[in-house]
Design a protein around this motif. Sequence first.
Motif, PDB file in Angstrom:
ATOM      1  N   PHE A  25       0.847  -1.197   0.000  1.00 29.41           N
ATOM      2  CA  PHE A  25       0.000   0.000   0.000  1.00 29.41           C
ATOM      3  C   PHE A  25       0.883   1.248   0.000  1.00 29.41           C
ATOM      4  CE2 PHE A  25      -2.496  -3.249   2.300  1.00 29.41           C
ATOM      5  CZ  PHE A  25      -3.574  -3.352   1.428  1.00 29.41           C
ATOM      6  N   THR A  26       0.484   2.239  -0.791  1.00 25.86           N
ATOM      7  CA  THR A  26       1.267   3.467  -0.897  1.00 25.86           C
ATOM      8  C   THR A  26       0.814   4.479   0.139  1.00 25.86           C
ATOM      9  OG1 THR A  26       1.630   3.136  -3.261  1.00 25.86           O
ATOM     10  CG2 THR A  26       1.894   5.386  -2.418  1.00 25.86           C
ATOM     11  N   LEU A  27       1.818   5.007   0.854  1.00 30.26           N
ATOM     12  CA  LEU A  27       1.569   6.096   1.798  1.00 30.26           C
ATOM     13  C   LEU A  27       1.980   7.386   1.094  1.00 30.26           C
ATOM     14  CD1 LEU A  27       1.968   3.455   3.529  1.00 30.26           C
ATOM     15  CD2 LEU A  27       2.908   4.930   5.313  1.00 30.26           C
ATOM     16  N   PRO A  28       1.026   8.226   0.701  1.00 29.17           N
ATOM     17  CA  PRO A  28       1.395   9.448  -0.023  1.00 29.17           C
ATOM     18  C   PRO A  28       2.263  10.368   0.833  1.00 29.17           C
ATOM     19  CG  PRO A  28      -0.956   8.988  -0.238  1.00 29.17           C
ATOM     20  CD  PRO A  28      -0.423   8.064   0.823  1.00 29.17           C
ATOM     21  N   ALA A  29       3.178  11.040   0.180  1.00 34.03           N
ATOM     22  CA  ALA A  29       4.058  11.988   0.878  1.00 34.03           C
ATOM     23  C   ALA A  29       3.242  13.087   1.531  1.00 34.03           C
ATOM     24  CB  ALA A  29       5.057  12.582  -0.113  1.00 34.03           C
ATOM     25  N   ARG A  30       3.757  13.575   2.633  1.00 31.15           N
ATOM     26  CA  ARG A  30       3.168  14.730   3.332  1.00 31.15           C
ATOM     27  C   ARG A  30       4.325  15.710   3.569  1.00 31.15           C
ATOM     28  NH1 ARG A  30      -1.977  12.553   5.524  1.00 31.15           N
ATOM     29  NH2 ARG A  30      -2.066  13.867   7.385  1.00 31.15           N
ATOM     30  N   PRO A  31       4.684  16.452   2.511  1.00 30.53           N
ATOM     31  CA  PRO A  31       5.920  17.249   2.546  1.00 30.53           C
ATOM     32  C   PRO A  31       5.930  18.375   3.569  1.00 30.53           C
ATOM     33  CG  PRO A  31       4.636  17.720   0.559  1.00 30.53           C
ATOM     34  CD  PRO A  31       3.997  16.531   1.209  1.00 30.53           C
ATOM     35  N   SER A  32       4.782  18.674   4.176  1.00 27.94           N
ATOM     36  CA  SER A  32       4.773  19.732   5.193  1.00 27.94           C
ATOM     37  C   SER A  32       5.597  19.364   6.416  1.00 27.94           C
ATOM     38  CB  SER A  32       3.334  20.047   5.611  1.00 27.94           C
ATOM     39  OG  SER A  32       2.617  20.656   4.566  1.00 27.94           O
ATOM     40  N   ILE A  33       6.044  18.114   6.501  1.00 27.80           N
ATOM     41  CA  ILE A  33       6.940  17.745   7.600  1.00 27.80           C
ATOM     42  C   ILE A  33       8.167  18.641   7.621  1.00 27.80           C
ATOM     43  CG2 ILE A  33       8.253  16.039   6.265  1.00 27.80           C
ATOM     44  CD1 ILE A  33       7.126  15.523   9.893  1.00 27.80           C
ATOM     45  N   GLN A  34       8.553  19.146   6.439  1.00 32.53           N
ATOM     46  CA  GLN A  34       9.726  20.007   6.352  1.00 32.53           C
ATOM     47  C   GLN A  34       9.511  21.296   7.134  1.00 32.53           C
ATOM     48  OE1 GLN A  34      12.681  19.159   4.533  1.00 32.53           O
ATOM     49  NE2 GLN A  34      13.479  20.846   5.769  1.00 32.53           N
ATOM     50  N   GLN A  35       8.344  21.943   6.907  1.00 32.75           N
ATOM     51  CA  GLN A  35       8.076  23.220   7.579  1.00 32.75           C
ATOM     52  C   GLN A  35       7.652  23.020   9.034  1.00 32.75           C
ATOM     53  OE1 GLN A  35       6.525  22.518   4.457  1.00 32.75           O
ATOM     54  NE2 GLN A  35       8.343  23.460   3.491  1.00 32.75           N
ATOM     55  N   VAL A  36       6.863  21.985   9.284  1.00 31.82           N
ATOM     56  CA  VAL A  36       6.281  21.822  10.618  1.00 31.82           C
ATOM     57  C   VAL A  36       7.296  21.286  11.622  1.00 31.82           C
ATOM     58  CG1 VAL A  36       4.508  20.598  11.946  1.00 31.82           C
ATOM     59  CG2 VAL A  36       3.962  21.525   9.687  1.00 31.82           C
ATOM     60  N   VAL A  37       8.193  20.411  11.170  1.00 27.35           N
ATOM     61  CA  VAL A  37       9.123  19.781  12.107  1.00 27.35           C
ATOM     62  C   VAL A  37      10.581  20.094  11.776  1.00 27.35           C
ATOM     63  CG1 VAL A  37       9.933  17.591  13.057  1.00 27.35           C
ATOM     64  CG2 VAL A  37       7.491  17.937  12.651  1.00 27.35           C
ATOM     65  N   LEU A  38      11.035  19.712  10.583  1.00 24.62           N
ATOM     66  CA  LEU A  38      12.471  19.764  10.306  1.00 24.62           C
ATOM     67  C   LEU A  38      13.023  21.176  10.296  1.00 24.62           C
ATOM     68  CD1 LEU A  38      12.652  16.942   7.613  1.00 24.62           C
ATOM     69  CD2 LEU A  38      13.383  16.840  10.005  1.00 24.62           C
ATOM     70  N   ASP A  39      12.279  22.118   9.709  1.00 32.44           N
ATOM     71  CA  ASP A  39      12.779  23.503   9.693  1.00 32.44           C
ATOM     72  C   ASP A  39      12.778  24.125  11.080  1.00 32.44           C
ATOM     73  OD1 ASP A  39      13.155  23.288   7.004  1.00 32.44           O
ATOM     74  OD2 ASP A  39      11.424  24.509   6.418  1.00 32.44           O
ATOM     75  N   GLU A  40      11.963  23.602  11.974  1.00 29.83           N
ATOM     76  CA  GLU A  40      11.870  24.143  13.338  1.00 29.83           C
ATOM     77  C   GLU A  40      12.936  23.545  14.260  1.00 29.83           C
ATOM     78  OE1 GLU A  40       9.273  26.176  14.897  1.00 29.83           O
ATOM     79  OE2 GLU A  40       8.799  26.791  12.851  1.00 29.83           O
ATOM     80  N   TRP A  41      13.617  22.539  13.806  1.00 31.81           N
ATOM     81  CA  TRP A  41      14.536  21.778  14.663  1.00 31.81           C
ATOM     82  C   TRP A  41      15.942  22.364  14.563  1.00 31.81           C
ATOM     83  CZ3 TRP A  41      12.882  16.173  15.484  1.00 31.81           C
ATOM     84  CH2 TRP A  41      13.580  15.604  16.546  1.00 31.81           C
ATOM     85  N   PRO A  42      16.491  22.913  15.624  1.00 24.02           N
ATOM     86  CA  PRO A  42      17.863  23.433  15.573  1.00 24.02           C
ATOM     87  C   PRO A  42      18.865  22.320  15.246  1.00 24.02           C
ATOM     88  CG  PRO A  42      16.712  24.234  17.516  1.00 24.02           C
ATOM     89  CD  PRO A  42      15.859  23.144  16.921  1.00 24.02           C
ATOM     90  N   ARG A  43      19.954  22.710  14.651  1.00 27.90           N
ATOM     91  CA  ARG A  43      20.972  21.748  14.261  1.00 27.90           C
ATOM     92  C   ARG A  43      22.286  22.033  14.997  1.00 27.90           C
ATOM     93  NH1 ARG A  43      19.648  18.456   9.963  1.00 27.90           N
ATOM     94  NH2 ARG A  43      17.625  18.980   8.996  1.00 27.90           N
ATOM     95  N   SER A  44      23.057  20.953  15.131  1.00 27.14           N
ATOM     96  CA  SER A  44      24.382  21.058  15.749  1.00 27.14           C
ATOM     97  C   SER A  44      25.371  21.650  14.743  1.00 27.14           C
ATOM     98  CB  SER A  44      24.843  19.670  16.194  1.00 27.14           C
ATOM     99  OG  SER A  44      23.933  19.108  17.112  1.00 27.14           O
ATOM    100  N   PRO A  45      26.549  22.041  15.196  1.00 28.61           N
ATOM    101  CA  PRO A  45      27.540  22.614  14.268  1.00 28.61           C
ATOM    102  C   PRO A  45      27.873  21.704  13.096  1.00 28.61           C
ATOM    103  CG  PRO A  45      28.173  23.065  16.530  1.00 28.61           C
ATOM    104  CD  PRO A  45      26.990  22.144  16.605  1.00 28.61           C
ATOM    105  N   ASP A  46      27.742  20.381  13.273  1.00 22.21           N
ATOM    106  CA  ASP A  46      28.052  19.491  12.156  1.00 22.21           C
ATOM    107  C   ASP A  46      26.878  19.308  11.197  1.00 22.21           C
ATOM    108  OD1 ASP A  46      26.306  17.952  13.619  1.00 22.21           O
ATOM    109  OD2 ASP A  46      27.702  16.279  13.943  1.00 22.21           O
TER     110      ASP A  46
END
Length: 849
Positions: free
Chosen positions: A515-536
């Motif tokens: 079964f195909t799970l369609p992409a939900r690209p808003s994960i980028q704005q809602v979670v990943l873009d909000e997540w601070p990153r380490s120096p590496d």
Amino acid sequence: MRKLSFGFAHPHAINTSSAAVLALLALGAAACGSYGVDEDSLGNAEQALDEAVSASSAVSGGGTGGFGTTSSSSTGAGGFGTTSSSSTGIGGPSTSVSTSTSTGVGGGTGGGPVDPAPVGPPAVGFWQFDDCDSSTPDLLDSSGNGMTASRSASAACAQGVSSLAISFDGKNDTVAADDNPSFTFGQNLAVAAWVNPTSVSGSAVRTIAQERGGGDTSFSLDIRNDQARFAVTLTNGRTITSRAPIQANVWTHVAGIYDGTFVRLFLNGEQVGQISAMGTIADINASIHVGSNPQKEQRFKGLIDEVWVSASPTTGNEIAQLSCLSRPTTFTVTPENSGPVAPNTPVTYQIAVTNNDVGACVPADYFLEISSQSPGINVFVDAPSLPGVPPGSTATFPATVTGTEDADPGAHQIPFNVINFNSPEFIVGSGDLNFELAQPTGCFVRTSREIFVKDLSVIEDPLRTTSDGPPEDPRTGAWTFARLMEDMAPTPADAPAMVEEMFTTWLSDQVVNGFTLPARPSIQQVVLDEWPRSPDGSLDLQQAPLLLLGIVNRIDVRNLAEGHAGEGRFVFGVVSQGFPQQFTIILEYKLPASTEADVLDWANAWHALGSLPFPSEEYNAALQDITTQFAGRNAAPGRPNGSSLGQLRTNEIALAGPWELREFVLSAQTGFLRPETVKLTPDITFDGSATLADFVNQNEAAIVAEQHTVPETFQGSPFLGGSSFNNLTAWTAPGILNNEARHKFSLNTCNGCHGAQETGTGFLHVNPRFPGNETSLSGFMTGVNVPDPVTGEPRNLNDLGRRNADLKALVCEPAPTFAGAATAARGAAPAGSAASRSAFIRRGIGRVH
């Protein structure tokens, strides 16, 4: 002609309901009238409509029909009515016929002009009589125009429909306001009063209010021959009267409007009479008399209150406003006090709310706002809304209060508010339910300390839920998402990459079990873009945009045959873009066990928490000891990464619609999290299908016992879902033979359990929160009544209560009733209490939610 002066709008004006704005459009032909020179013309030479056009249907918005013809009245909806009447005046008999045609608006009674929205006409005089005092004859004018009236010494003050009124004896009591230029009405007159006559029969005229002087009358509002009457005398000498029946010994709001075209009569805010009368009211330079016509001895007997006169254009809606007297809502609570009540014993209170408004007020739409501020005190209101409670009526809210072992014994005051959505005050009453909880006795389980822990002293522990403590302190970060991921990953250093790889699966389509799970690209704005990153460049897990919502004991899903004593869980909520998202992440760890003694050790460890001081460091330290045993590194040697993680599940609609639930497990090959099928939930395409009916019927016994599994394939095709899309409905299909099996199957699916139809849930069972606020739980968790979506039968669902009973049966020996019932439900034949208890210890239900 006099110069007109206007006062202020009457203070009783309130908003009416939208139904009261319905109106009628009418064209009326002027009728021939009698020409009278004194009061006899009002009594004998009238042009009467005799209830010819009733506007009650127009005000209420109801009524259907065509047209009617009668000698006394006519009604129709969008139709027309014809009326006729005879009158005799000075100079001989005269016969008058009036005909009116109307178009109804949305149904109702024809015969009236369209009333615009209320504008609040100013009064030229408004005598409320609340200042009636035996020490002075003066009665102040509430219109602001200074039209002070005077009463005779014999006119007594009495209790009115609103505060005080004037009592008229029908003999020599008088109230009058002296002539004033403002008492010039021309083509605009409105007069209203509340009256309670002791008698309405007979030919004698009983004056309510009139302008009379020197033998001339411009208008009269009175009672005669069991009828209320409103009459105006025009400059051409014609006197035009509209009338309708009225009762004695009850308060009635009587009002009339003249607008240069129609004479209209109103009782209790509803139009009951109308007649055409083109012209202008005669200007007679006279006083306003209330309760008497001294020249003609036409005196009122009974009570009169709230007399209002206006010379401005007035609508029927505004008369309806005048006829509404808003009074405070009152309520009573039964019982006043519960008395000492044992834990888990429900007490039902009846909150009887009375709408004390008088007259044509908008019915009250009451809502009960109530919640317990005390942990362990649960309040359930079956019907929190009581719409359309009419004035003078009482409606009742039943509210059930139950105290659990979690609650502190003693007296609890549970505050509530009664809200009226149609009232300017909004909150129209506040009170308390007095509930007294007795001290629990014997062996008992505290749900909030042993099963679902969400107290802020735990989930915002300043050391365990942050990384701010000393690195060498084992408490530092123990319950953070960062620590849990580090202990789960192949190595702590792999944790950021493992987490990012999991979240990026939403960026592209995924295929799980075909079964195909369609992409939900808003994960980028809602979670990943909000997540601070380490120096590496890797995700800084210590600054994860996640907030701990609760720590959960799920020993009820134990299965010793699979090597576990149930689960321990951490529930997190996503907090990003400035607020909590509708997005939860649940880490579900197996409690490692191989013997019945292991199961009981886990049960007793959880249960021991309930006896510790709370809140306290001692409690948090003991809880950390438990969580480390199932969530710490190498808690389950032999499993991927040595982690006891069973699965990680997500529930969200923050990324896209509809709601979606996904599941992840640790890969034996990579040690990273990978998408997995959602357990116990077929793909949504099988809902309503014959395939679903076959599966339920073939597995009926196991499903009823909640010990079934849903295979990856069924009847040769992929069956178990790759994710669960949630439309908040229940699972069902034609051909299912046992609705109890249907219910238990639906209840154990992801979307059935998280759906409105099966569990009354708006999707999340554990709701997001802001920092500093405790999370709230769904009714399915805490207790709710839900009608079965197929049969309509009521089902009481209380999953925390069920879990409490399960743990209590494990830790409070011997609990044969619970164990025996559980075994019998699973279809096993108990071979004595020992075998029954053994089976109970080894296997709980299969529910994953």
